[in-house]
Motif scaffolding. Sequence first.
Motif, mmCIF file in Angstrom:
data_model
loop_
_atom_site.group_PDB
_atom_site.id
_atom_site.type_symbol
_atom_site.label_atom_id
_atom_site.label_comp_id
_atom_site.label_asym_id
_atom_site.label_seq_id
_atom_site.Cartn_x
_atom_site.Cartn_y
_atom_site.Cartn_z
ATOM 1 N N GLU A 145 0.831 -1.211 0.000
ATOM 2 C CA GLU A 145 0.000 0.000 0.000
ATOM 3 C C GLU A 145 0.866 1.262 0.000
ATOM 4 O O GLU A 145 0.469 2.307 -0.503
ATOM 5 N N SER A 146 2.054 1.160 0.579
ATOM 6 C CA SER A 146 2.938 2.336 0.640
ATOM 7 C C SER A 146 3.528 2.697 -0.725
ATOM 8 O O SER A 146 4.137 3.754 -0.871
ATOM 9 N N LEU A 147 3.378 1.810 -1.699
ATOM 10 C CA LEU A 147 3.994 2.056 -3.004
ATOM 11 C C LEU A 147 3.132 2.915 -3.932
ATOM 12 O O LEU A 147 3.547 3.269 -5.026
ATOM 13 N N CYS A 148 1.918 3.230 -3.494
ATOM 14 C CA CYS A 148 0.982 3.942 -4.379
ATOM 15 C C CYS A 148 1.519 5.318 -4.783
ATOM 16 O O CYS A 148 2.033 6.057 -3.948
ATOM 17 N N ILE A 149 1.412 5.645 -6.077
ATOM 18 C CA ILE A 149 1.866 6.952 -6.568
ATOM 19 C C ILE A 149 0.673 7.826 -7.000
ATOM 20 O O ILE A 149 0.858 8.816 -7.698
ATOM 21 N N ASN A 150 -0.528 7.419 -6.623
ATOM 22 C CA ASN A 150 -1.728 8.236 -6.879
ATOM 23 C C ASN A 150 -1.930 8.541 -8.363
ATOM 24 O O ASN A 150 -2.270 9.670 -8.733
ATOM 25 N N VAL A 218 0.451 -2.282 -6.173
ATOM 26 C CA VAL A 218 -0.186 -1.997 -4.874
ATOM 27 C C VAL A 218 -1.268 -3.038 -4.556
ATOM 28 O O VAL A 218 -1.502 -3.362 -3.386
ATOM 29 N N ASP A 219 -1.919 -3.551 -5.583
ATOM 30 C CA ASP A 219 -3.021 -4.506 -5.397
ATOM 31 C C ASP A 219 -4.104 -3.932 -4.474
ATOM 32 O O ASP A 219 -4.326 -4.431 -3.360
ATOM 33 N N PRO A 220 -4.791 -2.881 -4.926
ATOM 34 C CA PRO A 220 -5.786 -2.238 -4.055
ATOM 35 C C PRO A 220 -6.886 -3.184 -3.582
ATOM 36 O O PRO A 220 -7.374 -3.055 -2.456
#
Length: 393
Positions: A145-150, A218-220
Motif C-alpha cells: 500500500e505504501s507504493l501507491c503513486i496516486n 499496490v493490489d488495491p
Amino acid sequence: MRVGLKIWRYDSSTGDRALKEYEIDAPEEATLLDCLDIVKDRQDGTLAFRKSCRMMICGSCGMRMDGAAVLACKTRMYDIAQSGHVPVVSAMGNLPIVKDLVVDMTPFWSKFRAIGPWLQPGYEQPPDGKEYRISQERMNVIHKESLCINCGCCVSECNAMEADPEFLGPQALAKGMRFVGDPREGKAVERLEDYNSEHGIWDCTRCYFCNERCPKGVDPRDAIAKLGAESIKHGIDRDMGAKHAKWFVTSAKTTGWLRETELVQKTQGIRSAIQQTGFALGLARKGKVPLPVPPHVAKDVPQARALHDIVRSQDRQGALGIVQGERALSRLEHGHGADGAARGPYGEGSFPRPFLPGEDGAPPAGGDQGMGSRTQADVTPGAEPTRKPGGGA
Ligand code: SF4
Ligand code: SF4
Ligand code: FES
C-alpha cells in the motif's frame, strides 16, 4: 521505428470529440509518453496530456491504451509497433475529461482527502523517546500500500465506481489501509468505522481490475480485503458484506459447502428472508436450490474443519491472514519453488534473459542501448536467448 497512434481528442470549449490518427518516427526504446511528446513536438502542438517524472514515480501520465489504464511512461511501444497494431489512446475512465488525455482529478483527490491520508499517532513520544521501531512483519502488512503513486489507473477501471461514483474507490481505500495497518496509528478503529459506511469497503464488487491495472503492484483489492478482515476482527460487522463473509466461513467449516439457501437470512435477516420466500420457492421448484434441511455435508468435511483450525491456531486474524497469502505469492514471483529451491529468474517458465551489449542478437555496445534496452524475445516472439541464463543479469 514507425509508430501509429489513434488518439481520442476532446475540446472542452466546444464539446467536440474526434478520433485522430498519427504516425511518427520514434526510437526503438520509446515509451507511449515519448511517442506523445513526438506527436506534440512535431505534428500537433494542441495535443494535451499530463507528464512530469517520465520514470513511473509522479503518477501524472495515467491514460488508457486500447481501453485499459496504463502509465504512459511505463508502456514500451516496440512490440506494438512491430506487430503493426495501431493502439487507441484515450483519457482515463471514471473521471471527467478536461481536454484530450487530461482528466479532472478533483473527485479523486476529494476521496483521497476523505480517508484522512495522514498518520494520527496514538502517542506523544516514541516508546524509547527517540524513534518508533516497527518489525518487518508489521511492515509487510502495509508494504504494498505504501507504493501507491496516486496515478488513478485503478480508479479508471473500477466497476463499482462506474455504478456508484460516490464509492470511495481502490486508491483511497488502499491508502486507508496504509494507515489502518500502521502500528503507530492511534485511530485505526475509527478509520475502520468510517470505511465501513455507505460507499465504503463492502461496495467493492471484487472484480480485481484495480489489481490488474495498478502499475506499481499496490493490489488495491487486496488492501480492501485487509480492511474487511480488520473490520471483522474489531467486531465491525454491521454491513451485509461483512455478514456475508462471516457466513462463508461458518458454512465452509460446518459442512464444507457454501450453504446458499441460508445466505439471505444470515446476511439480510429473517424479515428479508421471509419477504423473498416466493422467489426462493420458485427457484426450488426449478431445482435451483437444495433444501436447507438436512444440510448437505461434504464427504471430506473434516479437512475443511482442520484447515479452519490451523488458521485459528496461527492466530493470523485480520490483515495478517491476507498478508500470509501475499508472502507466498511474492516467493513464487521471486523464483522460489514450493520446495524452497531457488529457480533462476530467466529461462523456462520465466522471462527471457536480456542480452548484454555485444552478445548474439544484442544491439551494439555503446550508444544508449544498454541493459535497459529491448530483449531478443522482444524482437522475435518466442525466441530463446542463445547464452545460458545465470551470468551477468
Ligand atoms: S476490485 Fe473493487 S475496488 Fe477494485 S476495481 Fe473492482 S470494484 Fe473497484
Ligand atoms: S493503487 Fe496503483 S493504480 Fe491506484 S493510484 Fe495507486 S499506484 Fe495508481
Ligand atoms: S510521467 Fe511520472 S509517472 Fe509517468
